[in-house]
Each structure stands twice: as C-alpha cells, then as structure tokens.
Design an enzyme around this catalytic site. Sequence first.
Site, mmCIF file in Angstrom:
data_model
loop_
_atom_site.group_PDB
_atom_site.id
_atom_site.type_symbol
_atom_site.label_atom_id
_atom_site.label_comp_id
_atom_site.label_asym_id
_atom_site.label_seq_id
_atom_site.Cartn_x
_atom_site.Cartn_y
_atom_site.Cartn_z
ATOM 1 N N GLY A 120 0.844 -1.186 0.000
ATOM 2 C CA GLY A 120 0.000 0.000 0.000
ATOM 3 C C GLY A 120 0.877 1.233 0.000
ATOM 4 O O GLY A 120 2.100 1.119 -0.143
ATOM 5 N N TYR A 160 9.144 -3.434 3.851
ATOM 6 C CA TYR A 160 8.583 -3.646 2.511
ATOM 7 C C TYR A 160 9.705 -3.610 1.464
ATOM 8 O O TYR A 160 9.782 -4.445 0.567
ATOM 9 C CB TYR A 160 7.527 -2.571 2.250
ATOM 10 C CG TYR A 160 7.057 -2.440 0.820
ATOM 11 C CD1 TYR A 160 6.141 -3.342 0.280
ATOM 12 C CD2 TYR A 160 7.519 -1.407 0.006
ATOM 13 C CE1 TYR A 160 5.709 -3.203 -1.037
ATOM 14 C CE2 TYR A 160 7.087 -1.262 -1.300
ATOM 15 C CZ TYR A 160 6.184 -2.171 -1.818
ATOM 16 O OH TYR A 160 5.759 -2.031 -3.118
ATOM 17 N N LYS A 214 -9.079 14.095 -0.882
ATOM 18 C CA LYS A 214 -9.216 15.218 0.050
ATOM 19 C C LYS A 214 -9.722 16.455 -0.673
ATOM 20 O O LYS A 214 -10.581 17.176 -0.172
ATOM 21 C CB LYS A 214 -7.874 15.493 0.732
ATOM 22 C CG LYS A 214 -7.465 14.360 1.682
ATOM 23 C CD LYS A 214 -6.087 14.595 2.284
ATOM 24 C CE LYS A 214 -5.623 13.366 3.055
ATOM 25 N NZ LYS A 214 -4.377 13.568 3.786
HETATM 26 P P1 NAD Z 1 -2.471 -3.699 -5.294
HETATM 27 O O1 NAD Z 1 -2.446 -3.847 -3.821
HETATM 28 O O2 NAD Z 1 -3.564 -2.908 -5.918
HETATM 29 O O3 NAD Z 1 -2.452 -5.137 -5.981
HETATM 30 C C1 NAD Z 1 -1.833 -6.250 -5.400
HETATM 31 C C2 NAD Z 1 -2.820 -7.388 -5.444
HETATM 32 O O4 NAD Z 1 -2.185 -8.566 -4.902
HETATM 33 C C3 NAD Z 1 -4.080 -7.129 -4.605
HETATM 34 O O5 NAD Z 1 -5.232 -7.188 -5.410
HETATM 35 C C4 NAD Z 1 -4.064 -8.246 -3.577
HETATM 36 O O6 NAD Z 1 -5.350 -8.745 -3.246
HETATM 37 C C5 NAD Z 1 -3.213 -9.297 -4.274
HETATM 38 N N1 NAD Z 1 -2.672 -10.249 -3.302
HETATM 39 C C6 NAD Z 1 -2.053 -9.944 -2.140
HETATM 40 N N2 NAD Z 1 -1.758 -11.082 -1.480
HETATM 41 C C7 NAD Z 1 -2.214 -12.108 -2.247
HETATM 42 C C8 NAD Z 1 -2.214 -13.515 -2.088
HETATM 43 N N3 NAD Z 1 -1.688 -14.092 -1.006
HETATM 44 N N4 NAD Z 1 -2.757 -14.271 -3.060
HETATM 45 C C9 NAD Z 1 -3.311 -13.693 -4.159
HETATM 46 N N5 NAD Z 1 -3.338 -12.366 -4.367
HETATM 47 C C10 NAD Z 1 -2.788 -11.583 -3.409
HETATM 48 O O7 NAD Z 1 -1.040 -3.104 -5.707
HETATM 49 P P2 NAD Z 1 -0.570 -2.482 -7.093
HETATM 50 O O8 NAD Z 1 -0.461 -1.017 -6.908
HETATM 51 O O9 NAD Z 1 -1.379 -3.033 -8.199
HETATM 52 O O10 NAD Z 1 0.924 -3.052 -7.159
HETATM 53 C C11 NAD Z 1 1.241 -4.218 -7.908
HETATM 54 C C12 NAD Z 1 2.682 -4.620 -7.618
HETATM 55 O O11 NAD Z 1 3.575 -3.548 -7.935
HETATM 56 C C13 NAD Z 1 2.954 -4.978 -6.151
HETATM 57 O O12 NAD Z 1 3.870 -6.033 -6.117
HETATM 58 C C14 NAD Z 1 3.590 -3.728 -5.600
HETATM 59 O O13 NAD Z 1 4.416 -3.990 -4.481
HETATM 60 C C15 NAD Z 1 4.387 -3.251 -6.805
HETATM 61 N N6 NAD Z 1 4.612 -1.797 -6.731
HETATM 62 C C16 NAD Z 1 3.570 -0.940 -6.950
HETATM 63 C C17 NAD Z 1 3.792 0.418 -6.867
HETATM 64 C C18 NAD Z 1 2.675 1.390 -7.102
HETATM 65 O O14 NAD Z 1 2.937 2.601 -7.088
HETATM 66 N N7 NAD Z 1 1.446 0.939 -7.344
HETATM 67 C C19 NAD Z 1 5.065 0.909 -6.562
HETATM 68 C C20 NAD Z 1 6.088 0.009 -6.328
HETATM 69 C C21 NAD Z 1 5.868 -1.357 -6.442
HETATM 70 N N1 GDD Z 2 -0.554 8.118 1.125
HETATM 71 C C1 GDD Z 2 -0.528 9.398 1.537
HETATM 72 N N2 GDD Z 2 -1.683 9.973 1.991
HETATM 73 N N3 GDD Z 2 0.635 10.065 1.511
HETATM 74 C C2 GDD Z 2 0.646 11.346 1.932
HETATM 75 C C3 GDD Z 2 -0.517 11.993 2.387
HETATM 76 C C4 GDD Z 2 -1.735 11.266 2.424
HETATM 77 O O1 GDD Z 2 -2.795 11.752 2.809
HETATM 78 N N4 GDD Z 2 -0.187 13.273 2.722
HETATM 79 C C5 GDD Z 2 1.119 13.394 2.475
HETATM 80 N N5 GDD Z 2 1.635 12.228 2.029
HETATM 81 C C6 GDD Z 2 3.056 11.996 1.755
HETATM 82 C C7 GDD Z 2 3.629 10.776 2.485
HETATM 83 O O2 GDD Z 2 3.876 11.079 3.841
HETATM 84 C C8 GDD Z 2 4.906 10.546 1.679
HETATM 85 O O3 GDD Z 2 5.942 11.345 2.197
HETATM 86 C C9 GDD Z 2 4.505 11.013 0.272
HETATM 87 O O4 GDD Z 2 3.283 11.740 0.395
HETATM 88 C C10 GDD Z 2 4.289 9.877 -0.705
HETATM 89 O O5 GDD Z 2 3.429 8.943 -0.087
HETATM 90 P P1 GDD Z 2 2.869 7.647 -0.857
HETATM 91 O O6 GDD Z 2 2.496 8.014 -2.231
HETATM 92 O O7 GDD Z 2 1.822 7.032 0.003
HETATM 93 O O8 GDD Z 2 4.082 6.616 -0.815
HETATM 94 P P2 GDD Z 2 5.638 6.664 -1.209
HETATM 95 O O9 GDD Z 2 5.914 7.385 -2.472
HETATM 96 O O10 GDD Z 2 6.415 7.134 -0.037
HETATM 97 O O11 GDD Z 2 5.879 5.117 -1.420
HETATM 98 C C11 GDD Z 2 5.019 4.463 -2.336
HETATM 99 O O12 GDD Z 2 5.670 4.276 -3.534
HETATM 100 C C12 GDD Z 2 6.627 3.263 -3.530
HETATM 101 C C13 GDD Z 2 7.306 3.217 -4.899
HETATM 102 O O13 GDD Z 2 7.898 4.424 -5.216
HETATM 103 C C14 GDD Z 2 4.466 3.229 -1.681
HETATM 104 O O14 GDD Z 2 3.274 2.818 -2.341
HETATM 105 C C15 GDD Z 2 5.408 2.094 -1.726
HETATM 106 O O15 GDD Z 2 4.708 0.907 -1.357
HETATM 107 C C16 GDD Z 2 5.940 1.970 -3.158
HETATM 108 O O16 GDD Z 2 6.821 0.903 -3.271
#
Ligand code: NAD
Ligand code: GDD
Length: 318
Positions: A76, A149, A200
């Site tokens: 997340g 993570y 928001k």
């Molecule tokens: P997401 O949470 O929307 O999708 C991940 C899916 O995996 C979910 O639908 C969840 O139900 C499924 N899942 C989790 N555990 C499972 C299990 N045990 N069996 C079957 N399904 C399972 O996340 P996303 O944003 O679509 O991200 C996809 C991938 O990309 C992830 O591996 C995430 O770590 C990676 N990633 C995403 C971002 C981003 O910005 N979205 C950034 C960096 C890395």
């Molecule tokens: N989510 C969120 N919600 N972030 C906020 C908010 C809010 O209301 N207000 C400020 N932020 C700030 C967070 O504190 C952080 O510093 C920045 O916005 C970015 O937050 P996110 O988008 O939630 O995550 P990230 O960029 O730090 O990390 C995400 O991206 C990675 C890949 O670049 C995460 O999803 C990681 O799981 C992912 O791997």
Amino acid sequence: MKTALVCGAGGFIGSHMVRRLKDEGYWVRGVDLKFPEFWETVADDFVIGDLREQDLCRRIVDRRFDEVYQFAADMGGAGYVFTGVHDADIMHNSAQINLNMLDVCHKRNVKRIFYSSSACIYPEYNQLDPDNPNCAEDSAYPAQPDSEYGWEKLFSERIYLAYQRNKGMEVRIARFHNMFGPYGSWKDGKEKAPAAMWRKVAMAPDGGEIEIWGDGKQTRSFLYIDECLDGVLRLTRSDWSGPVNIGSDEMVTIDQLADMAMEIAGKKLAKKHIDGPLGVRGRNSDNRLIQEKLGWRPSRPLREGLEKTYRWIAAQVG
Ligand code: NAD
Ligand code: GDD
C-alpha cells in the site's frame, strides 16, 4: 493464441494489465484473493485463491504460459507500509508468494516471468536530500532500504535473479516508482499520495482545508498507469535482464502535487501539515538505464494523468 498469467489481477496494476493483454489478443488467466473492486475483470479465467498456498500455485500454472506477470503483494502507500504495524505480514506474505511462484513456474518450464519490485529498495542514505535523490539502478548496494517492505522486495529480486542464474529462467524486474490512475485504492488506507490528494480535494468545500502528512517539501515522482504498462510490456519482451526503474522523472514536492490537484479541481484550499508516515525525504526515477537499454521513457506530463485520475475519483466521491 498467446497466453499470459497475471498474479494480483484483482489489484490496481494487475487489473489494468489484464485489459491491456486482452486488447493485444492474449488468452489471460488472472489470480487474486479478490476480484477488482472498481471495475469488472476481462480475464478469460479468473481464479480466486491465495498465492501463499503452493497447491493453488501449482493449479494455476497448469501450462507453459508465454508470459507471467507477478504483481501480487501485500502492499500500500505510506499509510500502510511505513507505519511499521504491518511489517511481519508484508514480509511473510509477499516473500511466500514469490517463493511459490518461482518454484512452480520453474517446474512448469515457464520461460519468462516479470516481477514488480519497488523504488523502496533504494538506500535511505541516498534519499535524504529532497532536491537530489539518487535512484540509479547501481546505487541499490550497499543496501539500506528504509522499510521492511523495501527489504522484502530486495530479497525477492535476489531470488528471481538466482533462478535466472542457476535454473535458466528468464526474469524481468522493474523497480516501480509510485504508479497512479483510475481504478486504484483511494480510501481504504492503502492509497498513495495522488489518490489521497484527489480524495481530500474532491471532498473539501471550496475555501476549506486539506491535511498533508509532513511538511509537504518531500519529493516524489508519479507515473500514470498506461505508461507503466507500456514500460512493463517493453521490458518483459526485451532481452534486458537486469532490474530497471519504471517511473516518471518529473519530480514534484507533495505540496506541488496538492496545488496541482486544487488547480485541476478549481478549488482554493488551505494546506494543513500534520504528522504522518513519511517514507524517504526525496525520490525520483532515474530513467537513464531504461532509456539506453529499451528506448523507453514516459511520454506524457504528470498533469495529464492527474486530470484523468481526478475525474475518476471525483465520480467515486459523488
Ligand atoms: P495492489 O495492492 O492494488 O495489488 C496487489 C494485489 O495482490 C491485490 O489485489 C491483492 O489482493 C493481491 N494479493 C495480495 N496477497 C495475495 C495472495 N496471497 N494471493 C493472491 N493475491 C494476493 O497493488 P498495485 O499497486 O497493483 O501493485 C502491484 C505490484 O507492484 C505490487 O507487487 C507492488 O508492491 C508493486 N509496486 C507498486 C507500486 C505502485 O505505485 N502501485 C510501486 C512500487 C511497487
Ligand atoms: N498516502 C498518503 N496519503 N501520503 C501522503 C498523504 C496522504 O494523505 N499526505 C502526504 N503524504 C506523503 C507521504 O507522507 C509521503 O511522504 C509522500 O506523500 C508519498 O506517499 P505515498 O504516495 O503514500 O508513498 P511513497 O511514495 O512514499 O511510497 C510508495 O511508492 C513506492 C514506490 O515508489 C508506496 O506505495 C510504496 O509501497 C511503493 O513501493
């Protein structure tokens, strides 16, 4: 007909990838714990199941798929991965999925598997200056991710690479930098900054106030989902086998992100900075390697994707 397996097909990126592969004429099987929440899947076959269970993995990898996309993970935005309270689950669940999928894909002689790693693998010490973060691929070691993570992602990258070296599997690894777009989490606690800002802004009355975690000066870059899919497909079908960044290099502060959201929505809102989970101080995708090896770079400005996403979130808020 070409075949593809999409793990995590009920999630944000996976559900979009299923559509893209169907548009390309693939037969697609999706697997997830749940169906996509915000739209119907178009997969030919959608298996509800838990990829932590090896039997399920054996059952779904019942043929030699042309392409396997492994997006499933316990993940997340900052509010989920940086609080520390989900660390054990994140590490256990995601590592288990990767161990299982690699093993069954190897046994079924699946040749090519894509793995979605993260920019969170990069060392914290290179992301302290919000104006000059270093996220070049070769800066990953000495490793010091700022979250469990990130450590799990790095560990899993290494297992994928070991299967490539020792067992002849072709693996493709992208380090994603914050993807956004419609049909993703926006209010379940797993939403990332763009969706959180839209929610928001969409909910606040004009002239009101929105809360922002931190001082708003932390930097990030955000990539629109369609561009993400372009990069993933290009990487998966290429001969380049090292981890590469897939992200935008249009770095903005979180305050600038909020300002763009307000501008798009046509609202004037005060920004109230509050304590919250922050993650690294600065991050930006370094796209030199992917551009050199694959000729890929994002083609559209951040604002364009933000406008499309705002329309979707505003409709959800109602
Ligand atoms: P997401 O949470 O929307 O999708 C991940 C899916 O995996 C979910 O639908 C969840 O139900 C499924 N899942 C989790 N555990 C499972 C299990 N045990 N069996 C079957 N399904 C399972 O996340 P996303 O944003 O679509 O991200 C996809 C991938 O990309 C992830 O591996 C995430 O770590 C990676 N990633 C995403 C971002 C981003 O910005 N979205 C950034 C960096 C890395
Ligand atoms: N989510 C969120 N919600 N972030 C906020 C908010 C809010 O209301 N207000 C400020 N932020 C700030 C967070 O504190 C952080 O510093 C920045 O916005 C970015 O937050 P996110 O988008 O939630 O995550 P990230 O960029 O730090 O990390 C995400 O991206 C990675 C890949 O670049 C995460 O999803 C990681 O799981 C992912 O791997």
